[in-house]
Structures are given as C-alpha cells and as structure tokens.
Scaffold this motif. Structure first.
Motif, PDB file in Angstrom:
ATOM      1  N   LEU A 183      -3.133 -21.633  51.161  1.00 17.91           N
ATOM      2  CA  LEU A 183      -2.392 -20.381  51.252  1.00 17.91           C
ATOM      3  C   LEU A 183      -2.229 -19.790  49.855  1.00 17.91           C
ATOM      4  CD1 LEU A 183       0.549 -21.029  53.758  1.00 17.91           C
ATOM      5  CD2 LEU A 183      -1.321 -19.396  54.035  1.00 17.91           C
ATOM      6  N   PRO A 184      -2.497 -18.513  49.682  1.00 16.83           N
ATOM      7  CA  PRO A 184      -2.297 -17.901  48.365  1.00 16.83           C
ATOM      8  C   PRO A 184      -0.833 -17.991  47.926  1.00 16.83           C
ATOM      9  CG  PRO A 184      -3.599 -16.464  49.788  1.00 16.83           C
ATOM     10  CD  PRO A 184      -3.072 -17.577  50.651  1.00 16.83           C
ATOM     11  N   ARG A 185      -0.635 -18.101  46.631  1.00 25.22           N
ATOM     12  CA  ARG A 185       0.717 -18.210  46.100  1.00 25.22           C
ATOM     13  C   ARG A 185       1.557 -16.991  46.456  1.00 25.22           C
ATOM     14  NH1 ARG A 185       1.484 -19.711  39.874  1.00 25.22           N
ATOM     15  NH2 ARG A 185       0.498 -21.605  40.705  1.00 25.22           N
ATOM     16  N   ASN A 186       0.928 -15.818  46.518  1.00 24.54           N
ATOM     17  CA  ASN A 186       1.680 -14.607  46.837  1.00 24.54           C
ATOM     18  C   ASN A 186       2.293 -14.665  48.235  1.00 24.54           C
ATOM     19  OD1 ASN A 186       1.111 -13.476  44.359  1.00 24.54           O
ATOM     20  ND2 ASN A 186      -0.642 -12.302  45.080  1.00 24.54           N
ATOM     21  N   ILE A 187       1.595 -15.307  49.175  1.00 22.42           N
ATOM     22  CA  ILE A 187       2.158 -15.433  50.522  1.00 22.42           C
ATOM     23  C   ILE A 187       3.399 -16.317  50.494  1.00 22.42           C
ATOM     24  CG2 ILE A 187       1.746 -16.390  52.825  1.00 22.42           C
ATOM     25  CD1 ILE A 187      -1.039 -15.375  52.732  1.00 22.42           C
ATOM     26  N   TRP A 188       3.345 -17.404  49.713  1.00 22.17           N
ATOM     27  CA  TRP A 188       4.521 -18.263  49.585  1.00 22.17           C
ATOM     28  C   TRP A 188       5.685 -17.500  48.962  1.00 22.17           C
ATOM     29  CZ3 TRP A 188       5.345 -22.584  52.004  1.00 22.17           C
ATOM     30  CH2 TRP A 188       4.284 -23.406  52.367  1.00 22.17           C
ATOM     31  N   LEU A 189       5.401 -16.691  47.938  1.00 26.87           N
ATOM     32  CA  LEU A 189       6.467 -15.933  47.272  1.00 26.87           C
ATOM     33  C   LEU A 189       7.085 -14.911  48.225  1.00 26.87           C
ATOM     34  CD1 LEU A 189       4.849 -15.326  43.757  1.00 26.87           C
ATOM     35  CD2 LEU A 189       6.659 -16.944  44.353  1.00 26.87           C
ATOM     36  N   VAL A 190       6.236 -14.216  48.985  1.00 25.51           N
ATOM     37  CA  VAL A 190       6.757 -13.243  49.949  1.00 25.51           C
ATOM     38  C   VAL A 190       7.586 -13.951  51.019  1.00 25.51           C
ATOM     39  CG1 VAL A 190       6.085 -11.656  51.798  1.00 25.51           C
ATOM     40  CG2 VAL A 190       4.946 -11.537  49.579  1.00 25.51           C
ATOM     41  N   GLN A 191       7.101 -15.090  51.462  1.00 21.59           N
ATOM     42  CA  GLN A 191       7.795 -15.850  52.499  1.00 21.59           C
ATOM     43  C   GLN A 191       9.199 -16.269  52.040  1.00 21.59           C
ATOM     44  OE1 GLN A 191       5.684 -18.736  55.477  1.00 21.59           O
ATOM     45  NE2 GLN A 191       6.165 -19.878  53.651  1.00 21.59           N
ATOM     46  N   TYR A 192       9.284 -16.804  50.833  1.00 18.99           N
ATOM     47  CA  TYR A 192      10.584 -17.250  50.322  1.00 18.99           C
ATOM     48  C   TYR A 192      11.488 -16.072  49.961  1.00 18.99           C
ATOM     49  CZ  TYR A 192      10.062 -22.285  50.252  1.00 18.99           C
ATOM     50  OH  TYR A 192       9.966 -23.596  50.633  1.00 18.99           O
ATOM     51  N   THR A 193      10.905 -14.990  49.489  1.00 19.87           N
ATOM     52  CA  THR A 193      11.718 -13.808  49.188  1.00 19.87           C
ATOM     53  C   THR A 193      12.374 -13.265  50.448  1.00 19.87           C
ATOM     54  OG1 THR A 193      10.291 -13.216  47.318  1.00 19.87           O
ATOM     55  CG2 THR A 193      11.683 -11.473  48.231  1.00 19.87           C
ATOM     56  N   LEU A 194      11.585 -13.138  51.519  1.00 20.28           N
ATOM     57  CA  LEU A 194      12.141 -12.662  52.786  1.00 20.28           C
ATOM     58  C   LEU A 194      13.166 -13.647  53.344  1.00 20.28           C
ATOM     59  CD1 LEU A 194       8.971 -11.207  54.557  1.00 20.28           C
ATOM     60  CD2 LEU A 194      10.917  -9.938  53.642  1.00 20.28           C
ATOM     61  N   LEU A 195      12.922 -14.930  53.162  1.00 20.94           N
ATOM     62  CA  LEU A 195      13.864 -15.938  53.642  1.00 20.94           C
ATOM     63  C   LEU A 195      15.219 -15.788  52.947  1.00 20.94           C
ATOM     64  CD1 LEU A 195      14.416 -18.511  55.316  1.00 20.94           C
ATOM     65  CD2 LEU A 195      13.539 -19.838  53.385  1.00 20.94           C
ATOM     66  N   VAL A 196      15.203 -15.657  51.626  1.00 22.69           N
ATOM     67  CA  VAL A 196      16.451 -15.516  50.871  1.00 22.69           C
ATOM     68  C   VAL A 196      17.173 -14.229  51.257  1.00 22.69           C
ATOM     69  CG1 VAL A 196      17.406 -15.163  48.562  1.00 22.69           C
ATOM     70  CG2 VAL A 196      15.682 -16.929  48.931  1.00 22.69           C
ATOM     71  N   LEU A 197      16.447 -13.126  51.348  1.00 21.68           N
ATOM     72  CA  LEU A 197      17.072 -11.848  51.680  1.00 21.68           C
ATOM     73  C   LEU A 197      17.657 -11.854  53.100  1.00 21.68           C
ATOM     74  CD1 LEU A 197      14.503  -9.331  50.144  1.00 21.68           C
ATOM     75  CD2 LEU A 197      16.742  -9.989  49.240  1.00 21.68           C
ATOM     76  N   ALA A 198      16.901 -12.439  54.047  1.00 21.81           N
ATOM     77  CA  ALA A 198      17.384 -12.481  55.430  1.00 21.81           C
ATOM     78  C   ALA A 198      18.622 -13.356  55.550  1.00 21.81           C
ATOM     79  CB  ALA A 198      16.284 -12.986  56.356  1.00 21.81           C
ATOM     80  N   MET A 199      18.645 -14.505  54.863  1.00 27.33           N
ATOM     81  CA  MET A 199      19.812 -15.386  54.933  1.00 27.33           C
ATOM     82  C   MET A 199      21.017 -14.786  54.209  1.00 27.33           C
ATOM     83  SD  MET A 199      18.905 -17.840  56.836  1.00 27.33           S
ATOM     84  CE  MET A 199      17.934 -16.587  57.702  1.00 27.33           C
TER      85      MET A 199
END
Length: 273
Positions: A183-199
């Motif tokens: 998985l590209p690193r950018n996908i991981w960054l987007v995934q964790y960014t959305l996770l933090v914002l949603a929580m």
C-alpha cells in the motif's frame, strides 16, 4: 520511519491509543466551545460527524479491497508458479541424457528452496533464497541455450525453452507481488488522518450533546485497531498472519522427489531394487 518498520502488534496498540486520544481531544474541545456557544445545534454537528464516519468507512473498505485482492493474487501465483515449474521439469526430458540428471537436481533444489522460503520468511533467508533461485535460473537457461544452439534436438527450443521462460516470468511476478507491492504511504496517511478527524468529531459531538464519557470508547478504539491491523497483515505477506497456502508447491515437491527416486532406481537397474 515507514509503516513497514512497525510491527503488527505495535500498529494495533498505536491505533487504539490514537483513537482514544482523538476522542478525548474532541471531547475537551467540544466542552470548551459549548461553554461559549451554547446555541450550536446538535443536529448540525451530528450531520458533519456522520459524513466523516461515512468517508472513513469508505476509505477503509477501499483499502481493504486492495490488500484482499493482493492476497488473492498471491494465492493464485502460488498455483501458477507450481504449474510452470512442473511443466518445465517435465519438458526437461527433451534434454540429452547426459544433462537430465543435473537439470533434475537443480529443479528439485529449486522447489525445496521455494518451500523453505515460504515456511521461514525471515529477511535474511528470503534474500539468500532469491540469490540462489536466480543462480539456478541462469544455470538452467545456459544449459538449455547451449543445447538449442547445436540444432540437433528441435524439441529443446520449441518446448523446453518457452516453459523455462514462463517459469522465470511467473517467479519474477510472484516476487514483485509478494515482496515489493505494498500500500502506498499516502494511503496510510490519508487513512490515519481521516481516522483522527472522525474520532475527534465523535468526541466533540458527545460533548456538544452534554453526554458524559462512555465506557464504550475503548471498544470503539479496539474495533478500529483490529481493522487497521487486519489491513496491515494482509499487506505484509511475510508477517506470518496471512500467508498464501503453499500446498501446490508441497505437492510439486513430492512429485519431483518421487520422479527422482524412480529415475535413480531405473539407473541402478532391476537387479539392485
């Protein structure tokens, strides 16, 4: 430091802690804002949080689809790899009698090596296995080309060489999918960014609604941590959690071993059986 250097267990713990911290930060922010803006409507906040949750769910589903497809591709390539090796091994009988034994030994070593690499996937064993596999490729190819250039045995270039070429091609594809495609690193960054914002939005909504902290928050954190760990495990075939079944290779290993024993008995003669 990349995501590859973080163990699955550490990634699980980091995600769980990150979710709890994000919810707590959103909760405190909601309390601070609510004291000064008591007229903020809960319905508006709920709509925004729901949209963030839906977007997070979409990204998680999208990411899971990618890694699950890669896992299926690895399983398919094991079968294709075994079939390509089997075809090349059988067509090696077109080689002159003097070289058949040496080629058969190389094929047997090659399959044994591939099975061992799958059973104990440490970085050093994989590196050594790849080096030896490529050396065996060169040996088999040089022997095939040497006989093809003589022009005395037409089935060699017509049948054996294409089978050997296909075996090497599938090997390269399997190495690329198993060891290099991630998985590209950018996908991981987007995934964790959305996770933090949603929580954080979830915690803000709780404070805005006047709700106290819930004991269900750790359950939510663990749920997201499990999903993230699952995605990371599927993305890392060498982690040992989701390894493609190697039964086709094990079956081929047994077939080649039986063929070698049969050939040895034939060479020794019936009087020695």
């Amino acid at each position: 430091m990349g995501f590859e250097t973080i163990s699955i267990g550490s990634l699980f713990a980091i995600t769980a802690v990150l979710v709890v911290i994000a919810i707590e930060a959103g909760y405190w922010a909601g309390h601070a804002v609510h004291r000064h803006r008591e007229n903020e409507k809960e319905s508006a906040v709920s709509t925004i949080v729901s949209a963030n949750m839906a977007l997070l769910a979409f990204v998680l589903a999208f990411t899971f689809a990618i890694v699950s497809n890669l896992y299926e591709a690895r399983k398919t390539l094991v079968r294709e790899d075994a079939n390509a090796i089997r075809t090349a091994f059988l067509r090696a009988d077109f080689l002159p009698e003097a070289d058949r034994g040496k080629v058969a030994e190389l094929f047997a070593e090659y399959v044994d090596l591939r099975v061992r690499m799958a059973q104990g996937p440490s970085p050093e064993s994989i590196r050594q296995g790849l080096i030896r596999s490529e050396r065996i490729h060169r040996q088999l190819w040089e022997m095939a080309i040497a006989h093809a250039r003589t022009g005395t045995n037409p089935p060699i270039p017509n049948l054996y060489i294409p089978a050997l070429n296909e075996m090497i091609r599938v090997y390269a594809l399997r190495v690329d999918i198993a060891l290099e495609t991630r998985l590209p690193r950018n996908i991981w960054l987007v995934q964790y960014t959305l996770l933090v914002l949603a929580m954080a939005g979830f915690g803000y909504q709780m404070a805005n609604a006047g709700s106290r902290r819930s004991w269900a928050t750790p359950c939510l954190a663990l749920s997201f941590a499990v999903v993230i760990a699952l995605i990371a495990s599927l993305d890392r075939p060498m982690s040992g959690y989701f390894t493609a079944p190697q039964q086709p290779m094990a079956d081929l290993q047994a077939e080649i071993a039986a063929a070698m024993q049969s050939r040895q008995r034939h060479q020794d003669g019936p009087g020695l059986e």
